[in-house]
Design a protein around this motif. Structure first.
Motif, PDB file in Angstrom:
ATOM      1  N   ILE A 267     -50.096 -18.379 -42.201  1.00 48.53           N
ATOM      2  CA  ILE A 267     -50.395 -19.318 -41.119  1.00 48.53           C
ATOM      3  C   ILE A 267     -51.664 -18.888 -40.384  1.00 48.53           C
ATOM      4  O   ILE A 267     -52.555 -19.703 -40.110  1.00 48.53           O
ATOM      5  CB  ILE A 267     -49.216 -19.404 -40.127  1.00 48.53           C
ATOM      6  N   ALA A 268     -51.762 -17.601 -40.065  1.00 45.45           N
ATOM      7  CA  ALA A 268     -52.932 -17.086 -39.342  1.00 45.45           C
ATOM      8  C   ALA A 268     -54.210 -17.317 -40.138  1.00 45.45           C
ATOM      9  O   ALA A 268     -55.248 -17.709 -39.577  1.00 45.45           O
ATOM     10  CB  ALA A 268     -52.744 -15.601 -39.049  1.00 45.45           C
TER      11      ALA A 268
ATOM     12  N   VAL B 197     -46.154 -23.927 -38.302  1.00 43.93           N
ATOM     13  CA  VAL B 197     -46.350 -23.520 -36.909  1.00 43.93           C
ATOM     14  C   VAL B 197     -45.171 -24.007 -36.063  1.00 43.93           C
ATOM     15  O   VAL B 197     -44.816 -25.185 -36.086  1.00 43.93           O
ATOM     16  CB  VAL B 197     -47.671 -24.072 -36.345  1.00 43.93           C
ATOM     17  N   VAL B 198     -44.587 -23.079 -35.313  1.00 45.93           N
ATOM     18  CA  VAL B 198     -43.449 -23.397 -34.450  1.00 45.93           C
ATOM     19  C   VAL B 198     -43.927 -23.809 -33.063  1.00 45.93           C
ATOM     20  O   VAL B 198     -43.404 -24.740 -32.456  1.00 45.93           O
ATOM     21  CB  VAL B 198     -42.495 -22.193 -34.361  1.00 45.93           C
ATOM     22  N   ASP B 199     -44.933 -23.111 -32.544  1.00 44.05           N
ATOM     23  CA  ASP B 199     -45.478 -23.426 -31.216  1.00 44.05           C
ATOM     24  C   ASP B 199     -46.867 -22.813 -31.104  1.00 44.05           C
ATOM     25  O   ASP B 199     -47.271 -21.999 -31.947  1.00 44.05           O
ATOM     26  CB  ASP B 199     -44.566 -22.886 -30.119  1.00 44.05           C
ATOM     27  N   VAL B 200     -47.591 -23.202 -30.046  1.00 46.14           N
ATOM     28  CA  VAL B 200     -48.957 -22.729 -29.846  1.00 46.14           C
ATOM     29  C   VAL B 200     -49.139 -22.231 -28.417  1.00 46.14           C
ATOM     30  O   VAL B 200     -48.743 -22.901 -27.464  1.00 46.14           O
ATOM     31  CB  VAL B 200     -49.985 -23.860 -30.105  1.00 46.14           C
ATOM     32  N   ASP B 201     -49.729 -21.052 -28.296  1.00 46.53           N
ATOM     33  CA  ASP B 201     -50.112 -20.501 -26.994  1.00 46.53           C
ATOM     34  C   ASP B 201     -51.631 -20.371 -27.026  1.00 46.53           C
ATOM     35  O   ASP B 201     -52.179 -19.423 -27.585  1.00 46.53           O
ATOM     36  CB  ASP B 201     -49.440 -19.144 -26.781  1.00 46.53           C
TER      37      ASP B 201
ATOM     38  N   GLY C 234     -43.979 -17.590 -36.367  1.00 50.00           N
ATOM     39  CA  GLY C 234     -44.489 -18.958 -36.400  1.00 50.00           C
ATOM     40  C   GLY C 234     -45.182 -19.422 -35.139  1.00 50.00           C
ATOM     41  O   GLY C 234     -45.751 -20.521 -35.104  1.00 50.00           O
ATOM     42  N   VAL C 235     -45.157 -18.622 -34.078  1.00 46.87           N
ATOM     43  CA  VAL C 235     -45.824 -18.983 -32.817  1.00 46.87           C
ATOM     44  C   VAL C 235     -47.251 -18.435 -32.845  1.00 46.87           C
ATOM     45  O   VAL C 235     -47.442 -17.226 -32.988  1.00 46.87           O
ATOM     46  CB  VAL C 235     -45.056 -18.443 -31.602  1.00 46.87           C
ATOM     47  N   VAL C 236     -48.218 -19.321 -32.695  1.00 42.54           N
ATOM     48  CA  VAL C 236     -49.633 -18.949 -32.788  1.00 42.54           C
ATOM     49  C   VAL C 236     -50.206 -18.733 -31.393  1.00 42.54           C
ATOM     50  O   VAL C 236     -50.024 -19.580 -30.504  1.00 42.54           O
ATOM     51  CB  VAL C 236     -50.434 -20.043 -33.506  1.00 42.54           C
ATOM     52  N   ARG C 237     -50.908 -17.616 -31.213  1.00 43.27           N
ATOM     53  CA  ARG C 237     -51.585 -17.339 -29.950  1.00 43.27           C
ATOM     54  C   ARG C 237     -53.073 -17.172 -30.224  1.00 43.27           C
ATOM     55  O   ARG C 237     -53.476 -16.358 -31.070  1.00 43.27           O
ATOM     56  CB  ARG C 237     -51.024 -16.083 -29.287  1.00 43.27           C
TER      57      ARG C 237
ATOM     58  N   ARG D 259     -51.200 -26.879 -33.956  1.00 43.43           N
ATOM     59  CA  ARG D 259     -49.823 -27.356 -34.039  1.00 43.43           C
ATOM     60  C   ARG D 259     -49.578 -28.164 -35.315  1.00 43.43           C
ATOM     61  O   ARG D 259     -48.455 -28.227 -35.815  1.00 43.43           O
ATOM     62  CB  ARG D 259     -49.493 -28.191 -32.798  1.00 43.43           C
ATOM     63  N   ALA D 260     -50.628 -28.772 -35.855  1.00 42.92           N
ATOM     64  CA  ALA D 260     -50.503 -29.574 -37.070  1.00 42.92           C
ATOM     65  C   ALA D 260     -50.460 -28.733 -38.335  1.00 42.92           C
ATOM     66  O   ALA D 260     -50.125 -29.245 -39.412  1.00 42.92           O
ATOM     67  CB  ALA D 260     -51.668 -30.560 -37.157  1.00 42.92           C
ATOM     68  N   VAL D 261     -50.772 -27.450 -38.232  1.00 44.27           N
ATOM     69  CA  VAL D 261     -50.716 -26.568 -39.402  1.00 44.27           C
ATOM     70  C   VAL D 261     -49.249 -26.367 -39.797  1.00 44.27           C
ATOM     71  O   VAL D 261     -48.407 -26.058 -38.956  1.00 44.27           O
ATOM     72  CB  VAL D 261     -51.385 -25.206 -39.097  1.00 44.27           C
TER      73      VAL D 261
END
Length: 237
Positions: free
Chosen positions: A150-151, A204-208, A177-180, A199-201
Motif C-alpha cells: 500500500i505504501a 486503505v482502511v483510513d487516512v491521516d 491499512g491506515v496511511v499517514r 483513500r481510493a487506493v
C-alpha cells in the motif's frame, strides 16, 4: 499493478457448483452441505444462468411443515408458501438474478450488493453464461494487502504525481491499512485531493493526512501567518 483497480474476475470463485432446473429439494440440500455453500446458481444447458437457490428459499418448507398458516399469513407471505410446496430448483429459485460482469470493479460489485441487499453475485458474460461467483468475503480480500505494498502505491501514484517537488520530503507510513502522510508541501490546497486519492487506493482502511505548508521565512514574508502546522482535519475532506 500499482494504480490498476482490482476487478471482479481477480477475486471471484471460478469453480462454481450449479444446479439444473430439475434438481430435487433433497439433492439441493445435500449438495449445499457437501460443498459448504449457502446458495447455488441454477443453469440451463450447463452454462446459461437462469436463477439462484439459497437457504432462504428452502427454509419455508420447514417453517410451514407442521401446520397451515392463518389467512393473514397466507396473504402476506404468498411467495414463501409457494416455495414451501416446491420440490425442484425451478420452483424454488429466485429469478431473474442480480448479476455482475467480470470486468466490474470491486467497488461497483459492493454497491450492487448493498443496493440489492444480497450476499453474493453470480458473475456472467454478455451472453448470460455463468463464469463464477463473488461473495462479500471475496470483496474484502483487498484489505489483506500488505502495508508495504500500500505504501509503495501511495508513493508512486499519489505523492509522486501530486507533489513532484515538495518543500520537504513527504513521508508515507502505513500501519494496519491506515496511511499517514507527513511532510511539507508548497500548496496546501492539494491536501484534500491527496486524502481522497489515498483513500481510493485498494486496501486503505483510513487516512491521516498531516501535511504542512512551507516553513515561514520572516525575512522574506513577515506578513504571512505561520505555516508550521498541518492543515486542520476539517479541511481534508
Amino acid at each position: 499493478m500499482h494504480g490498476t483497480p482490482h476487478i471482479v474476475s481477480d477475486v471471484m470463485t471460478r469453480t462454481v457448483v450449479a444446479l439444473g432446473r430439475r434438481a430435487t429439494f433433497k439433492e439441493i440440500v445435500k449438495t449445499m452441505r457437501e460443498w459448504g455453500v449457502s446458495a447455488m446458481p441454477v443453469v440451463e444447458g450447463e452454462t446459461r444462468l437462469v436463477g439462484i437457490v439459497s437457504e432462504a428459499d428452502l427454509l419455508p418448507k420447514e417453517e410451514f411443515r407442521d401446520g397451515d398458516p392463518d389467512r393473514r399469513t397466507q396473504l402476506r407471505r404468498l411467495a414463501d408458501l409457494m416455495k414451501a410446496g416446491a420440490v425442484t430448483a425451478e420452483e424454488l429459485m429466485t429469478a431473474p438474478v442480480v448479476t455482475v460482469a467480470e470486468d466490474a470493479t470491486l467497488a461497483q460489485a459492493a454497491r450492487i450488493m448493498a443496493l440489492k441487499k444480497v450476499k453474493r453475485l453470480p458473475v456472467v458474460d454478455d451472453a448470460g453464461v455463468l463464469r463464477g461467483i463473488v461473495s462479500r468475503a471475496d470483496l474484502l480480500k483487498v484489505f489483506l494487502r500488505s502495508d508495504e505494498d500500500i505504501a509503495a502505491e501511495v508513493r508512486d501514484t499519489v505523492v509522486a504525481e501530486l507533489f513532484p517537488a515538495p518543500a520537504e520530503p513527504i513521508r508515507v507510513e502505513v500501519y494496519e491499512g491506515v496511511v499517514r502522510l507527513t511532510g511539507r508541501i508548497a500548496d496546501t490546497t492539494l491536501v484534500p485531493a491527496a486524502a481522497r486519492l489515498v483513500r481510493a487506493v485498494e486496501g486503505v482502511v483510513d487516512v491521516d493526512c498531516a501535511l504542512s505548508g512551507p516553513r515561514r521565512r520572516p525575512d522574506l514574508d513577515p506578513d504571512l501567518p505561520d505555516a508550521d502546522t498541518a492543515v486542520p482535519p476539517s479541511q481534508v475532506g
